[in-house]
Design a protein around this motif. Sequence first.
Motif, short mmCIF file in Angstrom:
data_model
loop_
_atom_site.label_atom_id
_atom_site.label_comp_id
_atom_site.label_asym_id
_atom_site.label_seq_id
_atom_site.Cartn_x
_atom_site.Cartn_y
_atom_site.Cartn_z
N ILE A 6 -14.15 -12.04 -6.15
CA ILE A 6 -12.53 -11.52 -7.08
C ILE A 6 -12.67 -10.27 -6.54
N GLY A 7 -11.60 -9.76 -6.19
CA GLY A 7 -10.66 -9.06 -5.54
C GLY A 7 -11.10 -8.53 -3.95
N VAL A 8 -9.74 -9.33 -2.81
CA VAL A 8 -10.13 -9.18 -1.26
C VAL A 8 -9.15 -8.24 -1.48
N GLY A 9 -10.03 -7.19 -0.22
CA GLY A 9 -9.66 -5.83 0.14
C GLY A 9 -10.31 -5.66 0.95
N ASN A 10 -10.48 -3.79 1.17
CA ASN A 10 -10.83 -3.73 3.05
C ASN A 10 -12.57 -4.08 2.45
N MET A 11 -13.26 -4.17 1.34
CA MET A 11 -15.16 -4.13 1.77
C MET A 11 -14.88 -5.89 1.35
N ALA A 12 -13.91 -6.46 0.10
CA ALA A 12 -14.23 -8.50 0.93
C ALA A 12 -13.81 -8.88 2.40
N LYS A 13 -13.08 -8.35 3.17
CA LYS A 13 -12.68 -8.65 4.01
C LYS A 13 -13.92 -8.59 5.10
N ALA A 14 -14.58 -7.14 4.71
CA ALA A 14 -15.16 -6.84 6.35
C ALA A 14 -16.81 -7.34 6.51
N ILE A 15 -17.19 -7.67 5.19
CA ILE A 15 -17.64 -9.03 4.55
C ILE A 15 -17.63 -10.19 5.02
N ILE A 16 -16.34 -11.48 4.67
CA ILE A 16 -16.34 -12.85 4.85
C ILE A 16 -15.96 -12.61 6.42
N ASN A 17 -15.38 -11.46 6.76
CA ASN A 17 -14.89 -10.92 8.07
C ASN A 17 -16.51 -11.02 9.27
N GLY A 18 -17.75 -10.87 8.60
CA GLY A 18 -18.50 -10.74 8.71
C GLY A 18 -19.63 -12.05 8.57
N TRP A 19 -19.94 -12.56 8.16
CA TRP A 19 -20.15 -13.34 7.60
C TRP A 19 -19.67 -14.33 8.72
N GLN A 20 -17.79 -14.95 8.53
CA GLN A 20 -17.80 -15.80 9.29
C GLN A 20 -18.00 -15.77 10.97
N LYS A 21 -17.75 -14.76 11.45
CA LYS A 21 -18.43 -14.25 12.29
C LYS A 21 -19.72 -14.38 12.96
N ASN A 22 -20.08 -14.49 11.90
CA ASN A 22 -21.97 -15.00 12.38
C ASN A 22 -21.92 -16.23 11.70
N GLY A 23 -21.72 -17.42 11.77
CA GLY A 23 -21.66 -18.57 11.04
C GLY A 23 -21.69 -19.10 9.19
N VAL A 24 -21.82 -18.28 9.08
CA VAL A 24 -21.49 -18.71 7.24
C VAL A 24 -20.10 -19.90 6.95
N GLN A 25 -21.10 -20.63 6.73
CA GLN A 25 -19.68 -22.09 6.73
C GLN A 25 -19.48 -22.52 5.31
N ALA A 26 -20.55 -22.03 4.06
CA ALA A 26 -20.21 -21.21 3.04
C ALA A 26 -18.47 -21.82 2.34
N LYS A 27 -18.09 -22.75 1.80
CA LYS A 27 -16.64 -22.80 0.58
C LYS A 27 -16.45 -21.29 0.36
N ILE A 28 -15.56 -20.34 0.15
CA ILE A 28 -15.23 -19.32 -0.64
C ILE A 28 -13.97 -19.50 -1.39
N ASN A 29 -14.27 -19.32 -2.34
CA ASN A 29 -13.32 -19.39 -3.39
C ASN A 29 -12.73 -17.63 -3.58
#
Length: 263
Positions: A6-29
């Motif tokens: 809930i909230g997709v600003g600087n911090m959420a994007k940094a986390i999601i980008n980091g996870w995706q670069k490191n192979g996290v495959q969970a579905k993200i809503n």
Amino acid sequence: MEIGFIGVGNMAKAIINGWQKNGVQAKINVHSAHKENYVPYATEHGLYACSDNVSVVQNSDIIFLAVKPLVLGKVLAEIKASVKQKKPLIVSMVTGVSLDELTEALDPQVKLIRIMPNVNVEIGEGMTALVANKNVASEELKNVTELFELVGKTQLLPEKDFSTFVALAGSSPAYVYFFIDAMARTGVKYGLSKAQATQIAAQAVLGSAKKVLHETKSPMDLIDDVCSPGGTTIAGLLALEEAGFMTAVVKGLDATIKKDQGQ
Ligand SMILES: NC(=O)C1=CN([C@@H]2O[C@H](COP(=O)(O)OP(=O)(O)OC[C@H]3O[C@@H](n4cnc5c(N)ncnc54)[C@H](O)[C@@H]3O)[C@@H](O)[C@H]2O)C=CC1
Ligand SMILES: O=C(O)[C@@H]1CCC=N1
């Protein structure tokens, strides 16, 4: 496991980008207030763009609260009923809002983890603090901790130390960027290009940070190793101190801590 933001600003994007670069495959809503921003981001990153905050809760097992403190009250009121019914794990990264305040706004039975990440999770060099309330099982805390271990270092920290942690890790990337920029501007003053000077300064900071982490010597001992008698470094170091370097840094972190504590 489905993850919600809930909230997709600087911090959420940094986390999601980091996870995706490191192979996290969970579905993200995801859902945020600015459709023009989060919908294209969701499409680009293979996330599911929900039409509202309640749908994020209904579709996710772990929900990250990544909004500014000022809008948190409104968001909690909106999701309260669905949280009570679905009982997901809520993970708040909202600065200055305690587990007790979150519990009071949601439900006494709510499973809550409070975290304080920093933007460097995006490049796998984050520093994240975590604390859980009594409703969270140790396995759940372990799972969330592991998500942040994928993108940096973590510490389980008593909540009383969160304000200090904000100053040392949550906010401090901005202060370090400020320091790098000041060094780079000095390079420009003496004729280097800004890009060249920034690269030199940033690499010097990176190497110094790695040295501190890998050495058993204290930073003060490492300072002594660089200061040749009668040399350039001691001249610069004393001029920095004359200008109040240590006091400036402590005052900056004091102000961060006081702001976090609502003073
Ligand atoms: N930026 C950073 O380096 C760090 C931020 N934090 C914390 O993370 C939280 C988010 O910070 P940022 O990402 O920097 O802020 P931001 O302003 O970049 O993002 C906030 C997001 O919340 C969304 N939003 C606003 N109202 C909403 C609503 N009613 N429902 C759903 N979404 C809504 C906005 O559209 C935006 O996507 C804050 O509480 C901040 O204290 C914590 C650690 C570091
Ligand atoms: O400035 C802020 O409020 C947030 C908290 C840590 C980093 N940014």
